[in-house]
Design a protein around this motif. Structure first.
Motif, PDB file in Angstrom:
ATOM      1  N   LEU A  87      -4.510  -3.440   1.506  1.00  0.00           N
ATOM      2  CA  LEU A  87      -4.196  -4.732   0.889  1.00  0.00           C
ATOM      3  C   LEU A  87      -3.263  -5.505   1.810  1.00  0.00           C
ATOM      4  N   ASN A 119       0.843  -1.205   0.000  1.00  0.00           N
ATOM      5  CA  ASN A 119       0.000   0.000   0.000  1.00  0.00           C
ATOM      6  C   ASN A 119       0.877   1.253   0.000  1.00  0.00           C
ATOM      7  N   ARG A 158     -14.100  -3.327   4.209  1.00  0.00           N
ATOM      8  CA  ARG A 158     -14.138  -2.811   2.844  1.00  0.00           C
ATOM      9  C   ARG A 158     -14.629  -1.365   2.811  1.00  0.00           C
ATOM     10  N   ASP A 218     -16.623   1.260  -2.164  1.00  0.00           N
ATOM     11  CA  ASP A 218     -16.495   0.692  -3.505  1.00  0.00           C
ATOM     12  C   ASP A 218     -16.189  -0.800  -3.496  1.00  0.00           C
ATOM     13  N   ASP A 223      -3.137 -12.071  -0.148  1.00  0.00           N
ATOM     14  CA  ASP A 223      -3.650 -12.218  -1.511  1.00  0.00           C
ATOM     15  C   ASP A 223      -4.166 -13.641  -1.657  1.00  0.00           C
ATOM     16  N   GLU A 236     -13.568  -2.249  -2.212  1.00  0.00           N
ATOM     17  CA  GLU A 236     -12.137  -2.540  -2.118  1.00  0.00           C
ATOM     18  C   GLU A 236     -11.696  -2.530  -0.659  1.00  0.00           C
TER      19      GLU A 236
END
Length: 242
Positions: free
Chosen positions: A182, A72, A173, A176, A185, A178
């Motif tokens: 982050l 990030n 979240r 949107d 993964d 997202e």
């Protein structure tokens, strides 16, 4: 009579500590010299374990901070930092003065990372909150001696809060859809669960310590059960020493 026994006990304890503080060096010619390290006269094996455990937790948080900033990079740029390394050093400098947190500490600071209204560095908010919890759990000390003690409940709550931080990283979240930050993964082609492993290591250290301290002091831990969906950060610094 009791005073005499107490004096003997104290002398014996000091003798044991003095022996533990001594180190024998062997020279190239085979000669031996005994050195006394004043720093360790009042330290037991448990105290040295506490020192090492605290260092490991702080180093672990630093590793997580570096990883979060790498995933990030926009976050450290929000604070006008010249580099990722400068942002990490600022956070772990111990100088405080993080104006963007507006005086928030521990859970209140960490929650900023998952607030839609927060426009500052979310990595800084999360890690500063967790660092505050760790500092409080270790009674704001990084060096422990024979008469120091810790509160097992604070260590336990700190471990649960790190679990909550991991869950929020994975699930919180923005509008949107997202993630705010982050982290892991879950792409089946290129999975990356290194954040989970790092968090798990810290949780394990804190849980082990809380169990040891609770057993040492003969006190039971208050174990909290929270719904994952509504989990909130537990108090650490606000707890009185029990």
């Amino acid at each position: 009579m009791l005073a005499g026994r107490a004096a003997v006990t104290i002398c014996a304890l000091l003798a044991v500590l003095l022996v533990a503080a001594c180190a024998t060096k062997v020279g190239r010619d085979g000669s031996r010299t005994v050195e006394v390290h004043p720093r360790y006269i009042a330290k037991t094996d448990i105290d040295r374990s506490l020192d090492a455990s605290r260092r490991e937790v702080v180093y672990g948080l630093r590793r997580l901070t570096e990883k979060l900033y790498k995933r990030n990079p926009r976050e450290w740029r929000k604070a006008s930092q010249p580099s990722l390394e400068a942002a990490v050093d600022r956070l772990f400098s111990g100088r405080g003065g993080l104006a963007e947190l507006e005086g928030r500490q521990e859970g209140a600071a960490a929650m900023l990372a998952f607030s839609a209204d927060y426009n500052g560095d979310r990595v800084l908010a999360l890690v500063a909150g967790l660092l505050g919890m760790v500092d409080a759990a270790f009674e704001h000390k990084d060096d422990f001696y024979v008469f120091d003690d810790l509160d097992a409940q604070k260590l336990y709550n700190c471990a649960r809060n790190i679990e909550i931080a991991l869950w929020k990283l994975s699930s919180a979240r923005a509008a949107d859809g997202e993630p705010f930050l982050l982290a892991n993964d879950l792409d089946p082609r290129h999975p990356n669960l290194s954040f989970e492993r790092e968090f798990g290591r810290l949780i394990g250290v804190l849980d082990l310590l809380s169990g040891i301290i609770a057993d040492k002091n003969g006190r039971a831990l208050s174990r909290f059960t929270q719904s994952v969906a509504t989990a909130v950060f537990l108090p650490v610094g606000a707890l009185g020493f029990r």
